[in-house]
Motif scaffolding. Structure first.
Motif, PDB file in Angstrom:
ATOM      1  N   SER A  68      71.331  28.054  92.192  1.00 11.57           N
ATOM      2  CA  SER A  68      71.050  27.590  93.553  1.00 11.57           C
ATOM      3  C   SER A  68      72.218  27.778  94.495  1.00 11.57           C
ATOM      4  CB  SER A  68      70.655  26.104  93.533  1.00 11.57           C
ATOM      5  OG  SER A  68      71.725  25.336  93.009  1.00 11.57           O
ATOM      6  N   ASP A  92      68.704  27.613  99.540  1.00 15.58           N
ATOM      7  CA  ASP A  92      67.554  26.966 100.180  1.00 15.58           C
ATOM      8  C   ASP A  92      66.426  27.972 100.354  1.00 15.58           C
ATOM      9  OD1 ASP A  92      68.589  28.571 102.140  1.00 15.58           O
ATOM     10  OD2 ASP A  92      69.275  26.933 103.424  1.00 15.58           O
ATOM     11  N   LYS A  93      65.331  27.465 100.910  1.00 16.59           N
ATOM     12  CA  LYS A  93      64.147  28.315 101.132  1.00 16.59           C
ATOM     13  C   LYS A  93      64.449  29.426 102.112  1.00 16.59           C
ATOM     14  CE  LYS A  93      59.366  28.072 102.726  1.00 16.59           C
ATOM     15  NZ  LYS A  93      58.297  27.197 103.256  1.00 16.59           N
ATOM     16  N   CYS A  96      66.118  32.289 100.391  1.00 14.52           N
ATOM     17  CA  CYS A  96      65.158  33.005  99.546  1.00 14.52           C
ATOM     18  C   CYS A  96      64.247  33.899 100.379  1.00 14.52           C
ATOM     19  CB  CYS A  96      64.337  32.006  98.730  1.00 14.52           C
ATOM     20  SG  CYS A  96      65.314  31.074  97.533  1.00 14.52           S
ATOM     21  N   PHE A 104      54.771  25.705  94.193  1.00 13.71           N
ATOM     22  CA  PHE A 104      55.977  24.891  94.107  1.00 13.71           C
ATOM     23  C   PHE A 104      57.104  25.582  94.855  1.00 13.71           C
ATOM     24  CE2 PHE A 104      55.316  27.375  90.299  1.00 13.71           C
ATOM     25  CZ  PHE A 104      56.497  28.117  90.168  1.00 13.71           C
ATOM     26  N   SER A 105      58.283  24.987  94.797  1.00 16.53           N
ATOM     27  CA  SER A 105      59.417  25.450  95.598  1.00 16.53           C
ATOM     28  C   SER A 105      59.749  26.903  95.294  1.00 16.53           C
ATOM     29  CB  SER A 105      60.635  24.565  95.334  1.00 16.53           C
ATOM     30  OG  SER A 105      61.788  25.118  95.912  1.00 16.53           O
ATOM     31  N   LYS A 155      62.751  27.333  92.928  1.00 15.50           N
ATOM     32  CA  LYS A 155      62.397  27.201  91.517  1.00 15.50           C
ATOM     33  C   LYS A 155      61.635  28.417  91.030  1.00 15.50           C
ATOM     34  CE  LYS A 155      62.353  22.139  91.463  1.00 15.50           C
ATOM     35  NZ  LYS A 155      61.575  20.929  91.139  1.00 15.50           N
TER      36      LYS A 155
END
Length: 677
Positions: free
Chosen positions: A520, A525-526, A529, A583-584, A587
């Motif tokens: 991570s 964070d999103k 990504c 989901f995230s 992940k």
């Protein structure tokens, strides 16, 4: 005994006979008295008389609803007995449109030195037939308001007929009258000399009346041209409409302006009062400043005036009910009340407005009495009282209008004086400001002089320091050459160190020992990504999946792209392994990394423990990654040394799922349709 009874019978029969004769005598006397009371009085003309007002007791009237009776018919005993004295009947025509026969008995006592003329006052009678001889109807004079002025033997505004009176003889004259509105039978007998005197006085007064109106029109029109005040123009329109109504009422318009157009005369007679109502309200509201002083009540006044005008037009054109006269009372009353309210609020010209229309109200009262057939107050003064009242109204309103303009002028002068005072104060302030600016300019010049001397000194000092710095710069240049060589060496070392560090990180990520915390840090964070996925997805170029267009703009979702041609929006996760991920995304990245680095042998239980997700979700996602890895190995461009991120761009499984889902939904719909059938 028998003789006694016989005598008693004779006595009883004689008493019955006497009683019957008495009753017959009484009936004959009453019928004779009734006949005498129904017969009109004879109008007696004497040599010493010059005019006679024909009272209702001097004529008798016969109503002919059918309008078909002739002179011979009305002289028949049946119809002749139906004539009734004028003072026993209403003094006006109760049924407009019906014909009325008027019988006048005139006796000339002694020799007559002048000719006598019969004058009917109402110039609006539609049809008149005058029979100068009761024995011969062929010499009848036929005229009326429905015929041109040339049909009248005497071109006069009223109807004038010559009576061929014979000395010491009693003559009977008949008139057949018809009118479309209620009117009276007012008339008068005049001699030639009296008629000439009357003409001179009447036309002189009427000429003065219309002359005053003309002067007021020209005067106020000139004021409007020079001043531009709209109230003067409205007043001119109001006076012109009033003049048109008076010309139609007294018959002068038909006598002098449109004598050959009786239809036009009837239209003006019917429409001029309606036009007067419109122009009066148009002028009065402007004169009283009603829209500014009483705006809500003014709206009601305007609405009532318009509705009254519409009702009057409807009654005049179609209904002809004869009640249109009463429709004028409400709007005029509301306008007078409006003036009274504004006068109470301190507007002085409104008082002149009320005073000007006080006499008009009285003259209108006389007119209403004449319309109702009440001739108690009917005389020359009351007949022409409206003309006199209107002259007074015109003069007072002109004065009131001047007072209003004077008041406006005074207010303007006071406002100008106030403005002049303000301008004077402004000029004083400007003078003070100019003086202050002059002082500031002097101080600025003095300061500039001092600054110039200081700048010269400082410039000399800086020049000396510059020479010193130049010598130091030459020394520094030599030192910089040596430093440049050292910096190049250091830069090369830093580059090598960063490359080695990146390789170390990459190698660390590609190893199986990286935990989620370390992973991570690379994808924190999103947002990181999505940035990475978008750059990986559109590394070469963007191409719309619908139209193939290559130009795009940013969409509403983060890092999505919208086609500039068809407006199709494609997100960063669309058509990738992470499409519809529940989901995230961090992940999901880590799950793909773990499954790929362990070559698909990473269990769902371990993946659920590491990612803190349900085992079912981890099993489904690991299966999807495994399938993507299998398809990737079968791809022609597969490289064994490639990293795990190539698996993220696999979209084959997503397309197949959508196709299978569509087929299943179609199959389910078909089966449902069969069950329904």
């Amino acid at each position: 005994m028998r003789l006694i009874f016989r005598n008693f019978s004779l006595l009883r029969s004689s008493w019955a006979t006497a009683l019957l004769l008495g009753v017959l005598l009484l009936v004959s006397l009453q019928s004779k008295a009734a006949a005498q009371s129904s017969a009109p009085d004879t109008l007696r003309v004497r040599p010493n008389l010059e005019e006679l007002f024909i009272e209702p007791r001097f004529y008798s009237i016969l109503e002919d609803p059918s309008g078909q009776l002739t002179l011979a018919d009305v002289q028949q005993p049946v119809h002749a007995a139906a004539f009734e004295r004028g003072d026993k009947l209403p003094t006006n025509m109760e049924h407009p449109g019906a014909a009325y026969w008027l019988r006048l008995v005139v006796r000339a006592e002694g020799p007559l030195a002048q000719h006598w003329y019969f004058e009917l006052f109402d110039s609006h009678l539609n049809d008149i037939a005058f029979f100068p001889s009761a024995e011969n109807g062929r010499n009848a004079v036929h005229t009326g308001a429905d015929q041109p002025l040339t049909s009248r033997r005497f071109p006069y505004k009223n109807f004038l007929f010559r009576l061929a009176l014979e000395p010491d003889q009693t003559q009977v004259f008949y008139l057949r009258l018809r009118s479309n509105s209620k009117t009276s039978f007012l008339s008068r007998l005049r001699t030639e000399q009296m008629l000439a005197v009357h003409f001179q006085a009447e036309y002189g007064l009427l000429g003065g009346f219309y002359g005053i109106l003309l002067i007021m029109v020209i005067y106020n029109l000139c004021l409007y041209v020079f001043i531009g005040e709209q109230t003067y123009l409205r007043y001119v329109v109001y006076v012109l409409s009033s003049s048109l109504m008076f010309l139609s009422e007294d018959g002068l318009g038909f006598q002098y302006l449109w004598p050959g157009y009786p239809t036009l005369n009837q239209m003006i007679i019917a429409g001029s009062p309606i036009l007067l109502l419109l122009t009066f309200s148009y002028y009065a509201r402007q004169f009283l400043d009603a829209p500014q002083r009483l705006p809500h009540y003014d709206q009601w006044v305007r609405a009532v005036v318009l509705l009254s005008v519409a009702a009057l037009l409807l009654d005049t054109i179609w209904l002809n009910s004869g009640l249109g006269f009463w429709l004028y009372l409400l709007p005029y009353g509301m306008i007078y009340y409006l003036a009274f309210r504004i006068w109470q609020r301190g507007f002085r010209p409104a008082g002149y407005f009320l005073l000007a229309h006080a006499m008009v109200a009285v003259s209108v009262g006389f007119l209403i009495l004449r319309k109702l057939g009440i001739d108690t107050f009917t005389n020359t003064a009351t007949v022409y009282s409206m003309n006199a009242a209107f002259v007074v109204e015109v003069v007072v309103l002109s004065y009131a209008l001047g007072e209003k303009i004077k008041g406006i002028k005074d207010l303007t002068i006071r406002a100008q004086e106030k403005l002049v005072k303000q301008l004077r104060k402004k000029h004083l302030a400007q003078d003070r400001l100019v003086e202050q600016l002059k002082r500031n300019q002097e101080l600025k010049d003095q300061l500039n002089t001092e600054l110039e001397s200081l700048v010269a000194l400082r410039t000399e000092e800086l020049r000396r320091q510059s020479d010193t710095i130049s010598a130091q710069n030459r020394e520094l240049l030599q030192a910089n050459g040596l430093l440049a060589l050292q910096s190049a060496a250091i830069e090369k070392l830093n580059t090598d160190l960063q490359r080695d560090l990146q390789e170390a990180k990459t190698a660390r990520v590609l190893s199986k020992e990286v935990d989620f915390g370390e992973f991570s840090q690379i994808y924190p964070d999103k947002e990181a990504c999505l940035v990475y996925l978008a750059n990986l997805k559109w590394a070469n170029t963007f191409q719309c999946r619908k139209c193939g267009h290559e130009k795009y703009c940013d969409g509403r979702e983060p890092h999505s792209r919208r086609c500039t041609r068809c407006r199709y929006v494609e997100s960063a996760t669309a058509y990738t392994l992470l499409q519809k991920c529940k989901f995230s995304i961090i992940k999901a990245f880590y799950a793909v990394f773990l499954v790929y680095t362990h070559k698909g042998n990473y269990t769902s239980q371990e993946l659920s423990r590491v990612l803190d997700l349900r085992q079912g979700t981890c099993w489904s996602f690991s299966q999807k990654v495994t399938e993507a890895m299998r398809r990737r190995r079968q791809a022609p461009d597969y490289d064994e040394n490639e990293d795990w991120t190539h698996v993220l761009l696999d979209a084959t499984g997503i397309v197949e799922e959508e196709v299978v889902g569509t087929e299943e939904r179609a199959s389910l719909s078909s089966s449902n349709r069969k069950v329904t059938l």
